[in-house]
Design a protein around this motif. Structure first.
Motif, PDB file in Angstrom:
ATOM      1  N   HIS A 305       0.804  -1.223   0.000  1.00  0.00           N
ATOM      2  CA  HIS A 305       0.000   0.000   0.000  1.00  0.00           C
ATOM      3  C   HIS A 305       0.838   1.274   0.000  1.00  0.00           C
ATOM      4  O   HIS A 305       0.284   2.361  -0.170  1.00  0.00           O
ATOM      5  N   THR A 306       2.150   1.156   0.162  1.00  0.00           N
ATOM      6  CA  THR A 306       2.986   2.333  -0.089  1.00  0.00           C
ATOM      7  C   THR A 306       3.024   2.640  -1.587  1.00  0.00           C
ATOM      8  O   THR A 306       3.472   3.714  -1.990  1.00  0.00           O
ATOM      9  N   ILE A 307       2.560   1.700  -2.388  1.00  0.00           N
ATOM     10  CA  ILE A 307       2.378   1.913  -3.829  1.00  0.00           C
ATOM     11  C   ILE A 307       0.908   2.183  -4.139  1.00  0.00           C
ATOM     12  O   ILE A 307       0.556   3.172  -4.784  1.00  0.00           O
ATOM     13  N   HIS A 308       0.028   1.304  -3.654  1.00  0.00           N
ATOM     14  CA  HIS A 308      -1.385   1.396  -4.048  1.00  0.00           C
ATOM     15  C   HIS A 308      -2.065   2.660  -3.543  1.00  0.00           C
ATOM     16  O   HIS A 308      -2.848   3.281  -4.278  1.00  0.00           O
ATOM     17  N   LEU A 309      -1.815   3.046  -2.302  1.00  0.00           N
ATOM     18  CA  LEU A 309      -2.474   4.247  -1.789  1.00  0.00           C
ATOM     19  C   LEU A 309      -2.010   5.494  -2.534  1.00  0.00           C
ATOM     20  O   LEU A 309      -2.789   6.428  -2.724  1.00  0.00           O
TER      21      LEU A 309
END
Length: 625
Positions: A305-309
């Motif tokens: 989620h450091t990518i997805h968010l």
């Protein structure tokens, strides 16, 4: 409770840096609302096509254009255990919509691959890009312009982010996310990890490994560890995109069916045809994004989620970066211990108090913006409620006042840790993230010679040959989105964990990803810029001393500055990544992918030219500001 000053400061920074792109996004939403919000604005020929195959009652409702039409966008397939229960949902939704005087149509399906099946295989190189394919598929499903609201059916890794990115391009429509729930608990996650490590050490054969895996993954529903799929569900709760407490109710139960039906009825209530209009663009704003970051950190959620968010936020014109994660992680308390950040699974977490308890505690500690709007109609405090069946009807109540198991879930006043356990590392190797909530303090500083590889299978081969039986920093390069689609490297975990258990100082450094189940081995991941974009990780040579210090927030090659600057960037033959398993079709995606910190997307930040002004523009901007 006043908001924590760091949370307030991060929110303010995000609002300021996003001002232009958020304004442009909201203008496009306003334009869409004014020019194409519902089937009343399509031609008679278009409309006749849209209801030609419907049953008489639904056809009549669709013709009259007075009641809402709800789009169902589903990631169902029956190979993926988490999504197999979605097969039953469309009929439940359609029946509930009719009860509410509305119609629901299955608008389209989106692909749903399973990282558990493709882990360590060539197909994993399509996994991250599948998120953007899902976003585009969602847009195609909604592009007919005949819908007044959306129900997004999905659970796992790239699927929920993809659905949300796609739905945000139709931000004038309400959208509710409808999960399927976790499978029942099987073999414990801790035992599963031990058996995998014993297999990696050659102590168990493949038959024993398969038997254990089959006892761990044994029925319908989401895998029960707290990886990306279950992190998705927690985030949808914290962002107010689920009905309260929907995340972790078991599949194929009366309560799950009641929640699915209730989502359909609620979707009908919040369209522009009623007086509770709740467009998605209003729900997903800067404060909701900050809430998502806090929710992730407070539960030890997936590093994916450091990518997805980042990609989700950008789809709404909101610009976040890893410094936001880092600043918040320093003050957000860790409230949950769920595997791989503990031994419990999500069913245990849910039974101990679950997402409702977490939300209430974080609001009470000033860590969440409690006044954001949600799809259920109340504030985020109302989102803390948990569902139950009152006879045949669904109802909600507040979660328990105290955690029912403080080994799994703790109050904000007595957390497992005073910080969220996610760090940004900086140094001459670039910027990256590391999740330390499951890493023992003694293992958070590693300084050892580099062993450099360009392929994860090369790492395992070296391990089998005994070449890694030493203090070592394993560097796996050319694993970023431009190189090969940024596959997860989770199959390295048993081998590296075995080395660590033997007493060696071990770390992983890579421009690739680890699974949402990454745990005890320190892993500096998502190193940016990636090697294919000229990143300094391509300067590392075998034997270079590497220092990873998760406490100080540094990642350095201990090489003289002049020698380091003089080195040429290594290259790698990536031709084998360009074909097979459909990889040929993703050449353009690899060539155009943004960096991991920019969301590793093939889409840019929402900076398209502003939409033409409309008569509704001022009204809509006020409504969704």
């Amino acid at each position: 409770m006043p908001i924590h000053p760091v949370v307030e400061s991060v929110t303010r920074s995000i609002v300021e840096r996003s001002s232009e792109t958020r304004r442009d996004y909201l203008q496009r939403v306003a334009h869409a609302r004014a020019t194409g919000a519902s089937r009343g604005k399509v031609s008679c020929t278009n409309l006749a096509h849209a209801f030609a195959a419907e049953q008489p009652h639904d056809k009549l409702v669709l013709r009259e254009i007075r009641q809402p039409n709800i789009a169902i966008v589903s990631a169902y397939n029956d190979m993926l255990s988490a999504h197999q229960p979605l097969a039953r949902f469309p009929e439940l939704i359609k029946a509930a919509a009719r009860e509410a005087g509305a119609v629901a149509q299955f608008a389209g399906g989106v692909p749903a691959m399973c990282d558990g099946v493709t882990q360590g295989q060539p197909g994993m190189e399509l996994s991250l890009f599948s998120r953007d394919v899902i976003a585009m598929s969602t847009a195609i499903a909604l592009s007919h312009g005949v819908f007044d609201g959306v129900l997004c059916l999905g659970v796992c890794d790239k699927i929920v982010p993809g659905l949300l990115i796609g739905a945000l391009q139709f931000g004038h429509l309400p959208a509710i996310f409808v999960p399927a729930g976790p499978m029942t608990s099987g073999l414990s996650n801790d035992d599963k990890a031990k058996i995998r490590q014993q297999f990696a050490e050659g102590k168990l054969d493949r038959a024993a490994l398969l038997e254990a895996e089959s006892r761990a993954y044994h029925g319908p529903g989401t895998c029960t560890f707290y990886g990306t799929a279950n992190s998705n569900q927690l985030l949808m709760e914290v962002m107010g995109l689920h009905l309260p407490g929907a995340a972790f109710v078991k599949p194929n139960t009366p309560l799950r069916d009641a929640l699915t039906a209730a989502a359909a009825r609620r979707a009908a209530d919040i369209t522009h045809l009623g007086n509770q209009y709740t467009p998605l663009a209003e729900v997903v704003n800067e404060r909701a994004i900050v809430n998502a970051l806090v929710g992730l950190l407070s539960t030890g959620g997936s590093t994916n989620h450091t990518i997805h968010l980042v990609a989700i936020a950008r789809a709404a014109g909101i610009n976040i970066n890893w410094d936001d994660f880092d600043r918040l992680s320093a003050v957000v308390p860790l409230l949950a211990r769920i595997y791989p950040n503990g031994t419990a699974d999500v069913n245990h977490f849910h039974a101990a108090g679950g997402s409702g308890f977490v939300i209430r505690e974080l609001i009470g500690a000033g860590m969440l913006h409690g006044d954001v709007r949600t799809v259920s109609g109340g504030s985020l405090a109302d989102q803390a409620r948990e569902p139950f069946l009152d006879g045949a009807s669904i109802a909600w109540r507040m979660p328990p006042d105290r955690s029912l198991d403080e080994n799994v879930l703790r109050p904000a006043a007595a957390p497992f840790s005073r910080d969220g356990g996610l760090k940004v590392l900086r140094g001459n190797l670039g910027r990256c993230v590391i999740k330390v909530s499951a890493v023992k303090a003694a293992n958070r500083l590693v300084e050892a010679p580099a062993a450099v590889f360009d392929d994860q299978d090369e790492v395992l081969a070296a391990y089998q040959r005994g070449e890694l039986q030493r203090d070592v920093v394993v560097v796996v390069r050319f694993q970023g989105p431009r190189a090969n689609g940024m596959p997860e490297l989770h199959k390295l975990t048993p081998a590296l964990g075995s080395l660590q258990d033997q007493g060696f100082h071990v770390a992983l450094v890579t421009d690739g990803r680890m699974s949402g189940a990454s745990g005890k081995v320190p892993a500096a991941i998502h190193v940016s810029p990636e090697c294919c974009a000229g990143g300094p990780l391509a300067r590392v040579r075998n034997g270079d001393p590497i220092r990873l210090d998760a406490e100080a927030g540094t990642l350095e090659a201990i090489v003289a500055a002049d020698q380091w600057a003089a080195r040429t960037l290594a290259t790698s033959d990536l031709s084998h990544n360009q074909f097979g398993m459909g990889r040929e079709l993703f050449v353009a995606a690899r060539q155009n992918a943004l960096s991991a910190e920019e969301g590793a997307s093939i889409f840019g930040l929402a900076v398209q030219p502003s939409a033409p002004a409309s008569g509704n523009e001022i009204h809509m901007k006020e409504a969704i500001a």
